[in-house]
Design a protein around this motif. Structure first.
Motif, PDB file in Angstrom:
ATOM      1  N   VAL A  52       5.465  13.032  -8.775  1.00 40.58           N
ATOM      2  CA  VAL A  52       4.904  13.478  -7.501  1.00 40.58           C
ATOM      3  C   VAL A  52       5.980  13.272  -6.444  1.00 40.58           C
ATOM      4  CG1 VAL A  52       2.534  12.988  -8.162  1.00 40.58           C
ATOM      5  CG2 VAL A  52       3.860  11.236  -7.007  1.00 40.58           C
ATOM      6  N   SER A  53       6.073  14.177  -5.529  1.00 38.94           N
ATOM      7  CA  SER A  53       7.145  14.106  -4.528  1.00 38.94           C
ATOM      8  C   SER A  53       6.657  14.673  -3.209  1.00 38.94           C
ATOM      9  CB  SER A  53       8.377  14.881  -5.013  1.00 38.94           C
ATOM     10  OG  SER A  53       8.049  16.233  -5.272  1.00 38.94           O
ATOM     11  N   GLY A  54       7.483  14.511  -2.187  1.00 34.49           N
ATOM     12  CA  GLY A  54       7.172  15.072  -0.883  1.00 34.49           C
ATOM     13  C   GLY A  54       5.889  14.526  -0.292  1.00 34.49           C
ATOM     14  N   ALA A  55       5.064  15.421   0.244  1.00 36.78           N
ATOM     15  CA  ALA A  55       3.821  15.013   0.908  1.00 36.78           C
ATOM     16  C   ALA A  55       2.866  14.356  -0.070  1.00 36.78           C
ATOM     17  CB  ALA A  55       3.166  16.224   1.559  1.00 36.78           C
ATOM     18  N   ALA A  56       2.864  14.813  -1.334  1.00 32.99           N
ATOM     19  CA  ALA A  56       1.961  14.230  -2.330  1.00 32.99           C
ATOM     20  C   ALA A  56       2.324  12.773  -2.601  1.00 32.99           C
ATOM     21  CB  ALA A  56       2.020  15.030  -3.632  1.00 32.99           C
ATOM     22  N   ALA A  57       3.615  12.480  -2.649  1.00 29.45           N
ATOM     23  CA  ALA A  57       4.056  11.107  -2.872  1.00 29.45           C
ATOM     24  C   ALA A  57       3.681  10.220  -1.687  1.00 29.45           C
ATOM     25  CB  ALA A  57       5.559  11.069  -3.114  1.00 29.45           C
ATOM     26  N   LEU A  58       3.890  10.726  -0.484  1.00 27.07           N
ATOM     27  CA  LEU A  58       3.534   9.957   0.713  1.00 27.07           C
ATOM     28  C   LEU A  58       2.026   9.706   0.768  1.00 27.07           C
ATOM     29  CD1 LEU A  58       4.446   8.651   3.347  1.00 27.07           C
ATOM     30  CD2 LEU A  58       4.216  10.885   4.453  1.00 27.07           C
ATOM     31  N   LEU A  59       1.238  10.706   0.396  1.00 26.14           N
ATOM     32  CA  LEU A  59      -0.210  10.540   0.377  1.00 26.14           C
ATOM     33  C   LEU A  59      -0.627   9.487  -0.647  1.00 26.14           C
ATOM     34  CD1 LEU A  59      -2.968  11.491   1.425  1.00 26.14           C
ATOM     35  CD2 LEU A  59      -2.939  13.249  -0.367  1.00 26.14           C
ATOM     36  N   ALA A  60       0.048   9.476  -1.802  1.00 25.30           N
ATOM     37  CA  ALA A  60      -0.270   8.482  -2.837  1.00 25.30           C
ATOM     38  C   ALA A  60       0.008   7.068  -2.334  1.00 25.30           C
ATOM     39  CB  ALA A  60       0.544   8.776  -4.097  1.00 25.30           C
ATOM     40  N   VAL A  61       1.097   6.902  -1.594  1.00 25.33           N
ATOM     41  CA  VAL A  61       1.437   5.582  -1.047  1.00 25.33           C
ATOM     42  C   VAL A  61       0.436   5.187   0.036  1.00 25.33           C
ATOM     43  CG1 VAL A  61       3.179   4.306   0.261  1.00 25.33           C
ATOM     44  CG2 VAL A  61       3.878   5.741  -1.658  1.00 25.33           C
ATOM     45  N   LEU A  62       0.044   6.139   0.862  1.00 25.93           N
ATOM     46  CA  LEU A  62      -0.967   5.837   1.883  1.00 25.93           C
ATOM     47  C   LEU A  62      -2.302   5.471   1.237  1.00 25.93           C
ATOM     48  CD1 LEU A  62      -0.229   8.631   4.525  1.00 25.93           C
ATOM     49  CD2 LEU A  62       0.295   6.187   4.681  1.00 25.93           C
ATOM     50  N   TRP A  63      -2.601   6.055   0.082  1.00 25.21           N
ATOM     51  CA  TRP A  63      -3.817   5.710  -0.649  1.00 25.21           C
ATOM     52  C   TRP A  63      -3.745   4.257  -1.122  1.00 25.21           C
ATOM     53  CZ3 TRP A  63      -8.368   7.432  -0.381  1.00 25.21           C
ATOM     54  CH2 TRP A  63      -9.307   7.317  -1.406  1.00 25.21           C
ATOM     55  N   GLN A  64      -2.542   3.807  -1.503  1.00 25.58           N
ATOM     56  CA  GLN A  64      -2.364   2.399  -1.850  1.00 25.58           C
ATOM     57  C   GLN A  64      -2.674   1.509  -0.645  1.00 25.58           C
ATOM     58  OE1 GLN A  64       1.832   2.794  -3.330  1.00 25.58           O
ATOM     59  NE2 GLN A  64       1.092   1.494  -4.992  1.00 25.58           N
ATOM     60  N   VAL A  65      -2.180   1.901   0.522  1.00 25.22           N
ATOM     61  CA  VAL A  65      -2.435   1.123   1.736  1.00 25.22           C
ATOM     62  C   VAL A  65      -3.937   1.048   2.011  1.00 25.22           C
ATOM     63  CG1 VAL A  65      -2.062   1.003   4.223  1.00 25.22           C
ATOM     64  CG2 VAL A  65      -0.181   1.688   2.712  1.00 25.22           C
ATOM     65  N   PHE A  66      -4.629   2.171   1.827  1.00 23.05           N
ATOM     66  CA  PHE A  66      -6.084   2.192   2.025  1.00 23.05           C
ATOM     67  C   PHE A  66      -6.762   1.166   1.131  1.00 23.05           C
ATOM     68  CE2 PHE A  66     -10.093   3.728   0.172  1.00 23.05           C
ATOM     69  CZ  PHE A  66     -10.904   3.715   1.296  1.00 23.05           C
ATOM     70  N   TRP A  67      -6.394   1.128  -0.147  1.00 26.77           N
ATOM     71  CA  TRP A  67      -7.024   0.195  -1.070  1.00 26.77           C
ATOM     72  C   TRP A  67      -6.652  -1.249  -0.762  1.00 26.77           C
ATOM     73  CZ3 TRP A  67     -11.236   1.164  -3.255  1.00 26.77           C
ATOM     74  CH2 TRP A  67     -11.531   2.406  -3.795  1.00 26.77           C
ATOM     75  N   ILE A  68      -5.450  -1.478  -0.262  1.00 29.64           N
ATOM     76  CA  ILE A  68      -5.060  -2.827   0.138  1.00 29.64           C
ATOM     77  C   ILE A  68      -5.975  -3.325   1.252  1.00 29.64           C
ATOM     78  CG2 ILE A  68      -3.271  -4.126   1.386  1.00 29.64           C
ATOM     79  CD1 ILE A  68      -1.203  -2.654  -0.318  1.00 29.64           C
TER      80      ILE A  68
END
Length: 267
Positions: free
Chosen positions: A228-244
């Motif tokens: 996953v790259s670009g916006a999809a990768a950034l969204l995946a990382v933000l999803w991690q922040v949400f779960w944290i």
């Protein structure tokens, strides 16, 4: 360094330094991860070949990256639930932690991150090098790798917060071995330790993605490998922040409620 965060940094640094005393254990973990890496590679490569060279979006190259990155991250992202905290809750020693001037959850987090970051040296890096020299590993471009390293750090934080929430249940249950074992099995499977989450049946994939577990392992692997790259990768990382935020808040709530009912007996 701001004085407000200095105690937590010292805990992290002391935990990191303490791990240097256990280099033989780290070597044992490296050998175990390497052995299971080759076994996993043999099974999954055979699956890809049987499917005609591609299955669930994975070919041999991307599957090889998945295999070695998943094994390399096991020392840093703990998918189990064993913890000294569980024993301290069971014995009542947690009362000492509550009496200290530091928040219990974040102080244990600092200690756990020291252990997690240390594991990158003797376990993660050698496994990545060995994987690259044997079956090969594909990485994202430099910007993607940097974002992947952020994803690894966030996964380590989320890993601890999940284990903390399970262990702090001991304030109600006293003995949590059954819950911890169940958590280990569920988290390992839904995180994508055995097979990539995209290979799950649709209903199971939907279930997994509704939990924080893919953020523990599948997300860092996907971002580091460039799947996953670009916006999809950034969204995946933000999803991690949400779960944290969600899991961390749950741990804080459990701690405050459990602290009110804690009773410690003895002389």
């Amino acid at each position: 360094m701001p004085s407000a965060i200095r105690p937590w940094f010292r805990l992290l640094r002391a935990s990191f330094a303490a791990q240097t005393r256990y280099l033989p254990a780290a070597l044992g973990g490296l050998i175990a991860n390497l052995t299971f890496g080759f076994l996993k590679a043999a099974v999954l490569f055979a699956t890809v070949r049987a499917a005609g060279g591609e299955v669930g979006g994975y070919d041999l190259a991307t599957m090889s990256s998945y295999v070695w990155l998943s094994q390399a991250l096991l020392g840093t992202v703990n998918l189990g639930a064993d913890s000294d905290l569980a024993d301290r809750v069971r014995t009542g020693d947690i009362a000492i932690d509550f009496a200290r001037p530091l928040d219990v959850q974040t102080s244990y987090l600092a200690v756990d991150l020291g252990r997690s970051f240390f594991a990158l040296g003797p376990r993660a890096i050698p496994l990545i090098l060995l994987g690259a020299l044997t079956t090969g590993i594909a990485f994202a471009p430099p910007a993607g790798v940097l974002l992947g390293l952020v994803a690894v750090a966030l996964a380590a934080v989320l890993s601890f917060l999940g284990r903390y929430a399970v262990n702090i249940l001991g304030l109600w249950l006293v003995e949590t071995r059954g819950v911890r074992t169940l958590y280990m099995l569920v988290s390992s499977f839904l995180a994508g330790l055995f097979v990539p989450v995209p290979l799950f049946p649709d209903w199971l994939k939907m279930l997994a993605n509704a939990t924080p577990f893919p953020s523990l392992l599948q997300t860092p692997i996907d971002v580091l490998s460039g799947k996953v790259s670009g916006a999809a990768a950034l969204l995946a990382v933000l999803w991690q922040v949400f779960w944290i935020v969600v899991v961390g808040a749950a741990g804080q709530l459990l701690t405050r409620r459990g602290r009110l009912k804690l009773e410690v007996q003895g002389g």
